[in-house]
Enzyme design. Structure first.
Site, PDB file in Angstrom:
ATOM      1  CE  LYS A  92      48.387  41.935  33.602  1.00 28.91           C
ATOM      2  NZ  LYS A  92      47.658  43.228  32.829  1.00 28.91           N
ATOM      3  CD  GLN A 115      46.735  45.183  30.086  1.00 28.82           C
ATOM      4  OE1 GLN A 115      46.612  44.473  30.889  1.00 28.82           O
ATOM      5  NE2 GLN A 115      48.019  45.864  29.929  1.00 28.82           N
ATOM      6  CG  ASP A 138      44.793  46.624  37.712  1.00 35.22           C
ATOM      7  OD1 ASP A 138      45.964  46.338  38.055  1.00 35.22           O
ATOM      8  OD2 ASP A 138      44.338  46.628  36.714  1.00 35.22           O
TER       9      ASP A 138
HETATM   10  N1  GUN Z   1      48.571  48.688  31.816  1.00 33.90           N
HETATM   11  C1  GUN Z   1      49.993  48.355  31.978  1.00 33.90           C
HETATM   12  N2  GUN Z   1      50.117  48.020  33.262  1.00 33.90           N
HETATM   13  C2  GUN Z   1      48.963  47.685  33.940  1.00 33.90           C
HETATM   14  C3  GUN Z   1      48.403  47.375  35.228  1.00 33.90           C
HETATM   15  O1  GUN Z   1      49.196  47.208  36.063  1.00 33.90           O
HETATM   16  N3  GUN Z   1      47.038  47.205  34.996  1.00 33.90           N
HETATM   17  C4  GUN Z   1      46.197  47.441  33.907  1.00 33.90           C
HETATM   18  N4  GUN Z   1      45.049  47.381  34.368  1.00 33.90           N
HETATM   19  N5  GUN Z   1      46.501  47.967  32.827  1.00 33.90           N
HETATM   20  C5  GUN Z   1      47.671  47.912  32.900  1.00 33.90           C
END
Ligand code: GUN
Length: 299
Positions: free
Chosen positions: A54, A98, A121
């Site tokens: 990311k 996350q 998100d």
């Molecule tokens: N963990 C796995 N996929 C995601 C996601 O799309 N967002 C977040 N915050 N954590 C994740």
């Protein structure tokens, strides 16, 4: 029939180019640089890989990346204090915590502490409610990516029968809301659905998000249907001992002989998730500054 393979890697690259072009315009015309803060608590190896990826892609499209890595024993109070600081930092337009969080932290409490306008998100309860009532919201990245691919393939989705297999808050439920928003007739099915095969065979659009490796065989797919496979499951390699391989929730080999179009795993939905995270960050930056939103990058 041999299905058209929907190339998510190529599509995601296109989305990132659009995001990059918009970021450049925001800089040139308004002196603004969108900023994304990612918070990682603990040392889960898979999460570390995601967070690194990311950060790299955020910088590649010209945005500012802020990474906060906290130890696994971080207290809830300390994590909430960091979120408060990020909520009040004008250089931060998007905040992502996350998941999963270590067990001693209450994920709902933490997510709902994020300013909904910065919740890239789309997990905050306000954004869930806004999406559910058809109002402007931040939309969860994976379902947004699926919607973009479906719109690209079909143009209008109006009147189509969509079956979403999976009822998670992160994919299944928001996916169903988005398809409803595009005037599909939507069924949410799941692992306990009676006659699941029969339900799936009614789908013009079949979205698989149950998290069970290759659970959906080709004979559950209506001939010509569009199949979006959200599953990312690591299973033991059938031929190479000690090795693993990634498979989706759909049995790709049999489904691609029946479907009209299908996303592969890997290289389908997966790459779209980060591209949509970047898109959401640009959208959040535009909204925060009262500017027009990028076209085609929101629901
Ligand atoms: N963990 C796995 N996929 C995601 C996601 O799309 N967002 C977040 N915050 N954590 C994740």
């Amino acid at each position: 029939m041999r299905a058209k393979i929907i190339d998510g890697k190529e599509f995601a690259e296109r989305v990132r180019m659009q995001v990059g072009a918009h970021v450049a315009r925001l800089k040139d015309d308004h002196g603004l640089t969108p900023g994304l803060a990612v918070v990682l608590v603990g040392e889960d190896p898979a999460s570390e890989v995601y967070v690194r990826s990311k950060g790299k892609m955020t910088v590649e499209v010209g945005m500012e990346s802020f990474e906060h890595k906290l130890p696994a024993d971080t207290s809830e109070a300390d994590l909430l204090a960091l979120i408060d600081r990020l909520n009040n930092d004008p250089a931060v337009h998007g905040i992502l915590v996350q998941l999963p969080l270590p067990d001693h932290l209450d994920s709902d409490l933490v997510i709902n502490a994020i300013n909904p306008a910065k919740d890239v998100d789309g997990f905050h309860i306000s954004n869930v409610g806004l999406l559910g009532t058809g109002q402007k919201s931040m939309v969860p990245c994976t379902p947004l990516g699926c919607l973009m691919m479906l719109r690209d393939h079909h143009g209008s989705l109006s009147g189509m029968n969509a079956v979403v297999v999976g009822r998670s808050n992160i994919v299944g439920k928001p996916m169903a809301q988005l398809l409803l928003g595009d005037s599909c007739t939507v069924t949410i099915a799941h692992s306990r659905t009676k006659d699941l095969g029969e339900v799936c065979r009614g789908a013009d659009i079949l979205v698989a998000a149950v998290g069970r490796p290759e659970m959906i065989p080709g004979d559950w797919v209506r001939p010509g249907a569009t199949v979006i496979d959200v599953g990312i499951n690591r299973i033991p390699h059938p031929e190479k001992e000690g090795k693993t391989r990634l498979v989706g929730d759909v049995d790709f080999a049999s489904a691609k002989e029946v479907a009209g179009a299908i996303t592969p795993v890997p290289g389908g939905v997966g790459p779209m998730t980060i591209a949509c995270l970047l898109a959401n960050t640009v959208t959040a930056c535009c909204r925060a500054n009262g500017l027009e939103e990028p076209e085609g990058l929101t629901a």
